[in-house]
Design a protein around this motif. Structure first.
Motif, PDB file in Angstrom:
ATOM      1  N   SER A  44       0.660  -1.183   0.018  1.00 14.69           N
ATOM      2  CA  SER A  44      -0.045  -0.002   0.005  1.00 14.69           C
ATOM      3  C   SER A  44       0.605   1.321  -0.020  1.00 14.69           C
ATOM      4  O   SER A  44       0.297   2.150  -0.085  1.00 14.69           O
ATOM      5  CB  SER A  44      -0.921  -0.090   1.261  1.00 14.69           C
ATOM      6  N   ARG A  45       2.038   1.013   0.150  1.00 12.08           N
ATOM      7  CA  ARG A  45       3.167   2.173   0.064  1.00 12.08           C
ATOM      8  C   ARG A  45       2.582   3.312   1.012  1.00 12.08           C
ATOM      9  O   ARG A  45       2.545   4.319   0.727  1.00 12.08           O
ATOM     10  CB  ARG A  45       3.108   2.664  -1.294  1.00 12.08           C
ATOM     11  N   ARG A 100       4.461   6.936   1.910  1.00  6.94           N
ATOM     12  CA  ARG A 100       4.189   8.205   1.333  1.00  6.94           C
ATOM     13  C   ARG A 100       3.759   9.237   2.321  1.00  6.94           C
ATOM     14  O   ARG A 100       2.950   9.038   3.231  1.00  6.94           O
ATOM     15  CB  ARG A 100       3.198   8.337   0.242  1.00  6.94           C
ATOM     16  N   ARG A 114      -4.250   3.966   5.512  1.00  5.29           N
ATOM     17  CA  ARG A 114      -5.287   3.006   4.827  1.00  5.29           C
ATOM     18  C   ARG A 114      -6.418   2.730   5.981  1.00  5.29           C
ATOM     19  O   ARG A 114      -6.029   2.244   7.000  1.00  5.29           O
ATOM     20  CB  ARG A 114      -4.556   1.789   4.749  1.00  5.29           C
ATOM     21  N   ALA A 142      -6.298  -5.431  -7.950  1.00  5.25           N
ATOM     22  CA  ALA A 142      -6.195  -4.041  -7.841  1.00  5.25           C
ATOM     23  C   ALA A 142      -4.850  -3.520  -7.175  1.00  5.25           C
ATOM     24  O   ALA A 142      -4.246  -4.419  -6.460  1.00  5.25           O
ATOM     25  CB  ALA A 142      -7.370  -3.288  -7.121  1.00  5.25           C
ATOM     26  N   ASP A 143      -4.354  -2.383  -7.420  1.00  5.61           N
ATOM     27  CA  ASP A 143      -2.971  -1.885  -6.748  1.00  5.61           C
ATOM     28  C   ASP A 143      -3.195  -1.543  -5.606  1.00  5.61           C
ATOM     29  O   ASP A 143      -4.210  -0.546  -5.168  1.00  5.61           O
ATOM     30  CB  ASP A 143      -2.446  -0.936  -7.753  1.00  5.61           C
ATOM     31  N   GLY A 153      -1.864   0.204  -3.533  1.00  7.69           N
ATOM     32  CA  GLY A 153      -1.383   1.432  -3.027  1.00  7.69           C
ATOM     33  C   GLY A 153      -2.113   2.786  -3.814  1.00  7.69           C
ATOM     34  O   GLY A 153      -1.822   3.498  -3.467  1.00  7.69           O
ATOM     35  N   GLU A 154      -2.914   2.369  -4.783  1.00 12.42           N
ATOM     36  CA  GLU A 154      -3.936   3.428  -5.280  1.00 12.42           C
ATOM     37  C   GLU A 154      -4.711   3.890  -4.289  1.00 12.42           C
ATOM     38  O   GLU A 154      -5.482   3.318  -3.767  1.00 12.42           O
ATOM     39  CB  GLU A 154      -4.716   2.894  -6.622  1.00 12.42           C
ATOM     40  N   ALA A 155      -4.863   5.216  -4.324  1.00 18.28           N
ATOM     41  CA  ALA A 155      -5.618   6.167  -3.420  1.00 18.28           C
ATOM     42  C   ALA A 155      -7.043   6.021  -3.864  1.00 18.28           C
ATOM     43  O   ALA A 155      -7.269   5.996  -4.897  1.00 18.28           O
ATOM     44  CB  ALA A 155      -5.155   7.579  -3.371  1.00 18.28           C
ATOM     45  N   ASP A 156      -7.843   6.166  -2.676  1.00 16.09           N
ATOM     46  CA  ASP A 156      -9.307   6.281  -3.073  1.00 16.09           C
ATOM     47  C   ASP A 156      -9.940   5.211  -3.943  1.00 16.09           C
ATOM     48  O   ASP A 156     -10.760   5.550  -4.828  1.00 16.09           O
ATOM     49  CB  ASP A 156      -9.411   7.622  -3.651  1.00 16.09           C
ATOM     50  N   THR A 157      -9.417   3.989  -3.553  1.00 13.24           N
ATOM     51  CA  THR A 157     -10.007   2.941  -4.365  1.00 13.24           C
ATOM     52  C   THR A 157     -10.079   1.660  -3.384  1.00 13.24           C
ATOM     53  O   THR A 157      -9.276   1.213  -2.699  1.00 13.24           O
ATOM     54  CB  THR A 157      -8.853   2.134  -5.428  1.00 13.24           C
TER      55      THR A 157
END
Length: 158
Positions: free
Chosen positions: A66-67, A70, A75, A101-102, A104-108
């Motif tokens: 989820s990185r 940054r 999360r 799904a990725d 680390g992608e925000a708002d997903t």
């Protein structure tokens, strides 16, 4: 949604105990700054149950996808359960397609990168696309935790 908005929303649900580990309270450093939500109307931290939701602010060993390293990344993790997990992802918990799904992608909204097979969902930095879903999932998880608490209380000898 900010982390404080999420915590405020969950704190507004009945019987919620929110734990926020911090330096000096005896909790491990890796959890400082996070939030853990339990259904505990007596205000006592449950010893035999997991939180129904968490907000984490940093990567954990084995959970770096989820990185969260940054700036300002966090999360929200929700014990959605099988039915809600399937409704939101279109796949059963544990189905490899649910983890496509990725993370680390925000708002997903995604299957939790580590606990997806157990029916957990997650969102990094919820925003306009996922804010309503996050609130709905938190409300449902709270309801499920409250029901579990009730069943346990009924089964205890008097």
């Amino acid at each position: 949604m900010t982390m404080d908005e999420i915590i405020s929303f969950v704190d507004g649900l009945d019987g919620v105990l929110t734990l926020r580990p911090a330096p000096g309270d005896g909790t491990p450093e890796i959890s400082w700054g996070d939030a853990f939500f339990y259904y505990a109307p007596d205000g006592v931290t449950p010893t035999r149950t997991q939180p129904f939701a968490t907000v984490v602010t940093r990567n954990r060993p084995g959970d770096e996808a989820s990185r969260l390293d940054r700036p300002d990344a966090f999360r929200v993790n929700v014990a959605a359960g099988r039915e809600a997990f399937t409704r939101w992802t279109g796949h059963a918990p544990g189905d490899p397609a649910a983890a496509a799904a990725d993370p680390g992608e925000a708002d997903t909204l995604i299957a939790h990168p580590v606990y997806g097979a157990a029916g957990w969902l997650a969102v990094v930095n919820p925003g306009p696309r996922t804010g309503t879903a996050v609130r709905d999932l938190l409300d449902e998880a709270h309801h499920r935790a409250r029901a579990r608490y009730g069943r346990r209380a009924e089964s205890k000898p008097h």
